[in-house]
Design a protein around this motif. Structure first.
Motif, PDB file in Angstrom:
ATOM      1  N   TYR A   1       0.979  -1.318   0.035  1.00 45.43           N
ATOM      2  CA  TYR A   1      -0.086  -0.030   0.046  1.00 45.43           C
ATOM      3  C   TYR A   1       0.961   1.158   0.008  1.00 45.43           C
ATOM      4  CZ  TYR A   1      -2.889   3.875   1.928  1.00 45.43           C
ATOM      5  OH  TYR A   1      -3.443   5.159   2.053  1.00 45.43           O
ATOM      6  N   PHE A   2       2.006   1.284   0.876  1.00 43.83           N
ATOM      7  CA  PHE A   2       2.823   2.562   0.746  1.00 43.83           C
ATOM      8  C   PHE A   2       3.549   2.740  -0.270  1.00 43.83           C
ATOM      9  CE2 PHE A   2       2.539   1.874   5.735  1.00 43.83           C
ATOM     10  CZ  PHE A   2       1.676   2.809   5.953  1.00 43.83           C
ATOM     11  N   VAL A   3       3.982   1.510  -0.924  1.00 39.16           N
ATOM     12  CA  VAL A   3       4.891   1.776  -2.184  1.00 39.16           C
ATOM     13  C   VAL A   3       3.904   2.143  -3.066  1.00 39.16           C
ATOM     14  CG1 VAL A   3       5.929   0.302  -3.900  1.00 39.16           C
ATOM     15  CG2 VAL A   3       6.384   0.001  -1.609  1.00 39.16           C
ATOM     16  N   ASP A   4       2.705   1.764  -3.252  1.00 39.35           N
ATOM     17  CA  ASP A   4       1.714   2.239  -4.364  1.00 39.35           C
ATOM     18  C   ASP A   4       1.464   3.780  -4.102  1.00 39.35           C
ATOM     19  OD1 ASP A   4      -0.374   1.143  -6.482  1.00 39.35           O
ATOM     20  OD2 ASP A   4      -1.687   2.320  -4.954  1.00 39.35           O
ATOM     21  N   ARG A   5       1.321   4.126  -2.854  1.00 39.01           N
ATOM     22  CA  ARG A   5       0.952   5.502  -2.626  1.00 39.01           C
ATOM     23  C   ARG A   5       2.104   6.391  -2.968  1.00 39.01           C
ATOM     24  NH1 ARG A   5       1.031   9.170   1.688  1.00 39.01           N
ATOM     25  NH2 ARG A   5      -0.774  10.613   1.803  1.00 39.01           N
ATOM     26  N   ALA A   6       3.516   5.969  -2.792  1.00 39.16           N
ATOM     27  CA  ALA A   6       4.646   6.705  -3.350  1.00 39.16           C
ATOM     28  C   ALA A   6       4.732   6.555  -4.655  1.00 39.16           C
ATOM     29  CB  ALA A   6       5.815   6.004  -2.729  1.00 39.16           C
ATOM     30  N   ALA A   7       4.358   5.780  -5.372  1.00 37.77           N
ATOM     31  CA  ALA A   7       4.314   6.047  -6.637  1.00 37.77           C
ATOM     32  C   ALA A   7       3.285   6.747  -7.277  1.00 37.77           C
ATOM     33  CB  ALA A   7       3.833   4.408  -7.442  1.00 37.77           C
ATOM     34  N   ASP A   8       2.105   6.641  -6.439  1.00 33.10           N
ATOM     35  CA  ASP A   8       1.051   8.091  -6.962  1.00 33.10           C
ATOM     36  C   ASP A   8       1.751   9.248  -6.757  1.00 33.10           C
ATOM     37  OD1 ASP A   8      -0.844   6.097  -7.603  1.00 33.10           O
ATOM     38  OD2 ASP A   8      -1.839   6.270  -5.573  1.00 33.10           O
ATOM     39  N   ALA A   9       2.381   9.498  -5.617  1.00 30.79           N
ATOM     40  CA  ALA A   9       3.026  10.563  -5.215  1.00 30.79           C
ATOM     41  C   ALA A   9       3.966  11.136  -6.536  1.00 30.79           C
ATOM     42  CB  ALA A   9       3.700  10.660  -4.077  1.00 30.79           C
ATOM     43  N   VAL A  10       4.759  10.345  -6.878  1.00 33.54           N
ATOM     44  CA  VAL A  10       5.744  10.812  -7.960  1.00 33.54           C
ATOM     45  C   VAL A  10       5.055  11.050  -9.302  1.00 33.54           C
ATOM     46  CG1 VAL A  10       7.458   9.573  -9.554  1.00 33.54           C
ATOM     47  CG2 VAL A  10       7.474   9.171  -7.081  1.00 33.54           C
ATOM     48  N   GLU A  11       3.678  10.366  -9.587  1.00 31.40           N
ATOM     49  CA  GLU A  11       3.137  10.638 -10.767  1.00 31.40           C
ATOM     50  C   GLU A  11       2.439  12.037 -10.811  1.00 31.40           C
ATOM     51  OE1 GLU A  11      -0.319   8.527 -13.787  1.00 31.40           O
ATOM     52  OE2 GLU A  11       0.986   7.367 -12.147  1.00 31.40           O
ATOM     53  N   ALA A  12       1.880  12.380  -9.412  1.00 37.37           N
ATOM     54  CA  ALA A  12       1.516  13.591  -9.232  1.00 37.37           C
ATOM     55  C   ALA A  12       2.375  14.681  -9.394  1.00 37.37           C
ATOM     56  CB  ALA A  12       0.603  13.554  -8.058  1.00 37.37           C
ATOM     57  N   LEU A  13       3.620  14.395  -8.696  1.00 40.53           N
ATOM     58  CA  LEU A  13       4.720  15.575  -8.850  1.00 40.53           C
ATOM     59  C   LEU A  13       4.965  15.604 -10.323  1.00 40.53           C
ATOM     60  CD1 LEU A  13       7.214  17.075  -7.935  1.00 40.53           C
ATOM     61  CD2 LEU A  13       8.491  14.835  -7.635  1.00 40.53           C
ATOM     62  N   VAL A  14       4.963  14.603 -11.187  1.00 37.82           N
ATOM     63  CA  VAL A  14       5.613  15.002 -12.568  1.00 37.82           C
ATOM     64  C   VAL A  14       4.436  15.487 -13.461  1.00 37.82           C
ATOM     65  CG1 VAL A  14       7.375  13.335 -12.468  1.00 37.82           C
ATOM     66  CG2 VAL A  14       5.380  12.566 -13.404  1.00 37.82           C
ATOM     67  N   THR A  15       3.193  15.482 -13.069  1.00 37.30           N
ATOM     68  CA  THR A  15       2.194  15.720 -13.826  1.00 37.30           C
ATOM     69  C   THR A  15       1.520  17.079 -13.103  1.00 37.30           C
ATOM     70  OG1 THR A  15       0.530  14.135 -12.692  1.00 37.30           O
ATOM     71  CG2 THR A  15       1.504  13.461 -14.913  1.00 37.30           C
ATOM     72  N   GLU A  16       1.409  17.144 -11.971  1.00 41.43           N
ATOM     73  CA  GLU A  16       0.767  18.427 -11.386  1.00 41.43           C
ATOM     74  C   GLU A  16       1.720  19.384 -10.902  1.00 41.43           C
ATOM     75  OE1 GLU A  16      -2.235  16.921  -8.731  1.00 41.43           O
ATOM     76  OE2 GLU A  16      -2.740  15.262 -10.162  1.00 41.43           O
ATOM     77  N   GLY A  17       2.873  18.970 -10.425  1.00 38.12           N
ATOM     78  CA  GLY A  17       3.913  20.127  -9.986  1.00 38.12           C
ATOM     79  C   GLY A  17       3.951  19.771  -8.335  1.00 38.12           C
ATOM     80  N   LEU A  18       4.828  20.153  -7.780  1.00 38.77           N
ATOM     81  CA  LEU A  18       5.407  20.149  -6.426  1.00 38.77           C
ATOM     82  C   LEU A  18       4.488  20.561  -5.631  1.00 38.77           C
ATOM     83  CD1 LEU A  18       7.388  18.922  -4.346  1.00 38.77           C
ATOM     84  CD2 LEU A  18       8.267  21.063  -4.694  1.00 38.77           C
ATOM     85  N   GLU A  19       3.836  21.606  -5.613  1.00 37.20           N
ATOM     86  CA  GLU A  19       3.058  22.097  -4.703  1.00 37.20           C
ATOM     87  C   GLU A  19       1.758  21.204  -4.375  1.00 37.20           C
ATOM     88  OE1 GLU A  19       2.098  26.369  -4.926  1.00 37.20           O
ATOM     89  OE2 GLU A  19       4.094  26.870  -4.651  1.00 37.20           O
ATOM     90  N   ARG A  20       1.079  20.853  -5.653  1.00 35.74           N
ATOM     91  CA  ARG A  20      -0.087  20.332  -5.550  1.00 35.74           C
ATOM     92  C   ARG A  20       0.200  18.836  -4.860  1.00 35.74           C
ATOM     93  NH1 ARG A  20      -3.844  20.986 -10.655  1.00 35.74           N
ATOM     94  NH2 ARG A  20      -5.298  19.601  -9.344  1.00 35.74           N
ATOM     95  N   ALA A  21       1.281  18.134  -5.564  1.00 37.16           N
ATOM     96  CA  ALA A  21       1.918  16.659  -4.819  1.00 37.16           C
ATOM     97  C   ALA A  21       1.751  16.866  -3.474  1.00 37.16           C
ATOM     98  CB  ALA A  21       2.890  16.384  -5.740  1.00 37.16           C
ATOM     99  N   GLN A  22       2.680  17.926  -2.924  1.00 39.00           N
ATOM    100  CA  GLN A  22       2.845  18.010  -1.634  1.00 39.00           C
ATOM    101  C   GLN A  22       1.570  18.036  -0.803  1.00 39.00           C
ATOM    102  OE1 GLN A  22       5.265  21.706  -1.407  1.00 39.00           O
ATOM    103  NE2 GLN A  22       7.291  20.355  -0.877  1.00 39.00           N
TER     104      GLN A  22
END
Length: 205
Positions: free
Chosen positions: A179-200
């Motif tokens: 679950y945590f690895v999957d969530r981290a992968a989601d965070a990476v995807e959000a970072l590269v597609t939406e930007g740092l602030e929205r991912a944070q």
């Protein structure tokens, strides 16, 4: 010269280099220190790619796109350095040069001792906090790359840090690891597609 937006995000036409930090070899595969490998391997599965040797660089890569199909998706190079952790900077810098990635377009996914298990923190730049993979990367290219910090907590009792990070996740931890690895992968995807602030905002738990 590296071209980035004012917020430190690469220009829309620039690729991202997403690096999972770890040690090569099956004996290290489930170590806490290898959680970066786990995340990029999951991301490779999402884009339907298999890791292959990256030319002369001491690394394996998968190329593809993250995000929903369309203008919001981003080109990514997922990478696993095949050097040991404390030599990660050389392979990463070679990939950076080969793919012409701006420093702010590099994402390092790594284990973090000073964060509770499973908690994520995303940031741009900063120190290495004693992490040898980050220390090597920063020596090779400076500190101004993104980090996805995956909490593993502190070692129990008097256990040495080096022993702790090079041990496998415990049986209790492994119940939630996927679950945590999957969530981290989601965070990476959000970072590269939406930007740092929205991912944070979404993932800095």
């Amino acid at each position: 010269m590296d071209v980035t937006t004012p917020a430190g995000t690469p220009a829309a036409n620039a690729p991202w280099l997403v690096v999972g930090l770890g040690n090569p070899g099956t004996e290290y595969a489930m170590n806490r220190h290898n959680v970066g490998f786990m995340v990029v391997e999951l991301l490779a599965g999402r884009i339907g790619g298999k890791f292959k040797r990256a030319g002369k660089a001491q690394a394996q890569v998968v190329e593809g796109r993250l995000g929903a199909p369309g203008p919001g998706s981003r080109r990514v190079i997922l990478a696993k350095p095949m050097s040991f952790m404390n030599l990660s900077g050389g392979p990463v810098n070679a990939l950076r040069d080969f793919y012409k990635v701006p420093v702010a377009g590099i994402v390092a996914i790594h284990d973090e001792l000073d964060i509770d298990y499973g908690v994520l923190r995303l940031k741009l730049g900063g120190g290495d906090n004693g992490h040898n993979g980050l220390k090597s990367m920063t020596k090779a290219m400076g500190p101004d790359y993104h980090r996805v910090r995956f909490g593993i907590g502190r070692p129990p009792g008097r256990m040495q840090v080096a022993d702790f990070v090079l041990k496998d996740f415990s049986s209790t931890e492994r119940k939630e690891l996927d679950y945590f690895v999957d969530r981290a992968a989601d965070a990476v995807e959000a970072l590269v597609t939406e930007g740092l602030e929205r991912a944070q905002s979404s993932y800095n738990s």
